[in-house]
Motif scaffolding. Structure first.
Motif, short mmCIF file in Angstrom:
data_model
loop_
_atom_site.label_atom_id
_atom_site.label_comp_id
_atom_site.label_asym_id
_atom_site.label_seq_id
_atom_site.Cartn_x
_atom_site.Cartn_y
_atom_site.Cartn_z
N UNK A 57 0.56 -1.39 0.03
CA UNK A 57 0.07 0.15 0.07
C UNK A 57 0.75 1.36 0.20
N UNK A 58 2.05 1.24 0.58
CA UNK A 58 2.89 2.10 0.83
C UNK A 58 3.74 2.50 -0.55
N UNK A 59 3.82 1.46 -1.32
CA UNK A 59 4.62 1.68 -2.66
C UNK A 59 4.16 2.66 -3.46
N UNK A 60 4.90 3.44 -4.24
CA UNK A 60 4.24 4.41 -5.08
C UNK A 60 3.55 3.50 -6.32
N UNK A 61 2.25 3.93 -6.79
CA UNK A 61 1.75 3.30 -7.78
C UNK A 61 2.06 3.96 -9.15
N UNK A 62 2.12 3.16 -10.15
CA UNK A 62 2.28 3.69 -11.68
C UNK A 62 0.83 4.10 -12.28
N UNK A 63 1.19 5.26 -13.06
CA UNK A 63 -0.13 5.69 -13.77
C UNK A 63 0.12 5.01 -15.10
N UNK A 64 -0.96 4.24 -15.43
CA UNK A 64 -0.66 3.43 -16.84
C UNK A 64 -1.84 3.80 -17.78
N UNK A 65 -1.49 3.44 -18.93
CA UNK A 65 -2.48 3.73 -20.19
C UNK A 65 -2.43 2.04 -20.76
N UNK A 66 -3.38 1.69 -21.65
CA UNK A 66 -3.29 0.45 -22.07
C UNK A 66 -3.93 0.52 -23.70
N UNK A 67 -3.42 -0.34 -24.40
CA UNK A 67 -3.97 -0.34 -26.04
C UNK A 67 -4.16 -1.99 -25.93
N UNK A 68 -5.09 -2.11 -26.87
CA UNK A 68 -5.18 -3.59 -27.51
C UNK A 68 -4.60 -3.86 -28.83
N UNK A 89 10.17 -0.60 -21.57
CA UNK A 89 9.22 0.04 -20.59
C UNK A 89 7.74 -0.20 -20.63
N UNK A 90 7.41 -1.57 -21.05
CA UNK A 90 5.90 -1.85 -21.16
C UNK A 90 5.65 -2.97 -20.37
N UNK A 91 4.47 -3.50 -20.10
CA UNK A 91 3.92 -4.55 -19.59
C UNK A 91 2.71 -5.18 -20.57
N UNK A 92 2.47 -6.48 -20.44
CA UNK A 92 1.43 -7.04 -21.12
C UNK A 92 0.61 -7.94 -20.49
N UNK A 113 -3.76 -12.11 -28.72
CA UNK A 113 -4.32 -10.71 -28.35
C UNK A 113 -3.66 -10.13 -27.12
N UNK A 114 -3.02 -8.87 -27.13
CA UNK A 114 -2.35 -8.44 -26.26
C UNK A 114 -2.94 -7.14 -25.86
N UNK A 115 -2.99 -6.80 -24.61
CA UNK A 115 -3.05 -5.41 -23.79
C UNK A 115 -1.70 -5.15 -23.43
N UNK A 116 -1.35 -3.88 -24.11
CA UNK A 116 -0.03 -3.36 -23.77
C UNK A 116 0.02 -2.25 -22.88
N UNK A 117 0.63 -2.35 -21.83
CA UNK A 117 0.53 -1.26 -20.71
C UNK A 117 2.05 -0.46 -20.36
N UNK A 118 1.72 0.76 -20.47
CA UNK A 118 2.67 1.55 -20.20
C UNK A 118 2.57 3.04 -19.53
N UNK A 120 2.39 6.90 -19.45
CA UNK A 120 1.99 7.79 -20.55
C UNK A 120 3.54 8.38 -21.19
N UNK A 121 4.52 8.82 -20.06
CA UNK A 121 5.64 9.31 -20.45
C UNK A 121 6.62 8.50 -21.28
N UNK A 122 6.40 7.13 -21.56
CA UNK A 122 7.03 6.30 -22.09
C UNK A 122 6.45 5.80 -23.37
N UNK A 123 5.50 6.78 -23.84
CA UNK A 123 4.39 6.45 -25.15
C UNK A 123 5.30 6.38 -26.39
N UNK A 124 6.17 7.28 -26.66
CA UNK A 124 6.85 7.36 -27.97
C UNK A 124 8.14 6.08 -28.00
N UNK A 125 8.51 5.99 -26.89
CA UNK A 125 9.47 4.72 -26.72
C UNK A 125 8.65 3.47 -27.33
N UNK A 126 7.60 3.13 -26.54
CA UNK A 126 6.77 2.05 -26.63
C UNK A 126 6.20 2.11 -28.17
N UNK A 127 5.78 2.93 -28.52
CA UNK A 127 5.12 3.13 -30.09
C UNK A 127 6.59 2.95 -30.97
#
Length: 192
Positions: A57-68, A89-92, A113-118, A120-127
């Protein structure tokens, strides 16, 4: 460089959210203690579980977006590699498609079929990384992952400080609108 964790989740059972927990993920509290009170010697005590939950609970949480996206077996060879995921810098969450369904086939034509999570600051790298294997993830709608999501795997992704791949062990079918499902060899209720 840290390796990404790869979790092979058990298929969810009807009425049970998320199925059972993979060994690399938090323990499923419904397994132990058994009816006679026995627990494995390495199973955490109630105090240890509370301490671990508080640390999480005390760990910082990541803000993520996802794409299919849909990918093929040769693309999956590269994109599901743990060190490649960590560096890029992405999770699946990955759902293998049956060979006899839409968007899939055998061997090299096998679909996933994949949901790609990353973040927002890493979006250009992931794309850029996904385009390097001929996959344009920007074709999939970008969705913000709710920090209070009820999806267990998404909760784990938000809490994780490393990249994670959840690979579902079931094969999935893509059914186009207006078409019937194909018959299952094992029957529709093989898990019960």
């Amino acid at each position: 460089l840290a390796q990404a964790a790869i979790c092979f989740g058990a298929p969810p059972r009807p009425g049970v959210e998320g199925g059972s927990a993979p060994s690399c993920c938090p323990m499923d509290p419904g397994i132990y203690p058994t009816a006679d009170g026995w627990c494995p010697p390495t199973w955490p005590s109630a105090e240890e579980r509370l301490r671990l939950e508080e640390e999480e609970r005390c760990r910082p949480k990541r803000n993520l977006v996802k794409r299919t996206v849909l990918i093929t077996a040769p693309q999956a060879e590269r994109l599901l590699d743990g060190s490649f995921m960590e560096a890029s810098r992405y999770s699946l969450q990955v759902f293998p498609l049956r060979a006899d369904t839409h968007f899939s086939g055998t061997e090299q034509d096998r679909g996933f079929l994949c949901w790609v999570y990353y973040q927002p600051k890493d979006e250009q790298t992931v794309v850029r990384v996904w385009k390097s294997v001929d996959v344009d993830i920007t074709e999939g709608e970008k969705e913000v992952v709710d920090p209070d999501t009820g999806v267990l795997n998404e909760q784990r992704l938000i809490a994780s400080q490393t990249q994670v791949c959840f690979f579902n062990v079931q094969e999935w079918e893509v059914v186009k609108e207006g078409q019937p499902e194909k018959g299952d060899k094992d029957g529709p209720s093989w898990w019960s």
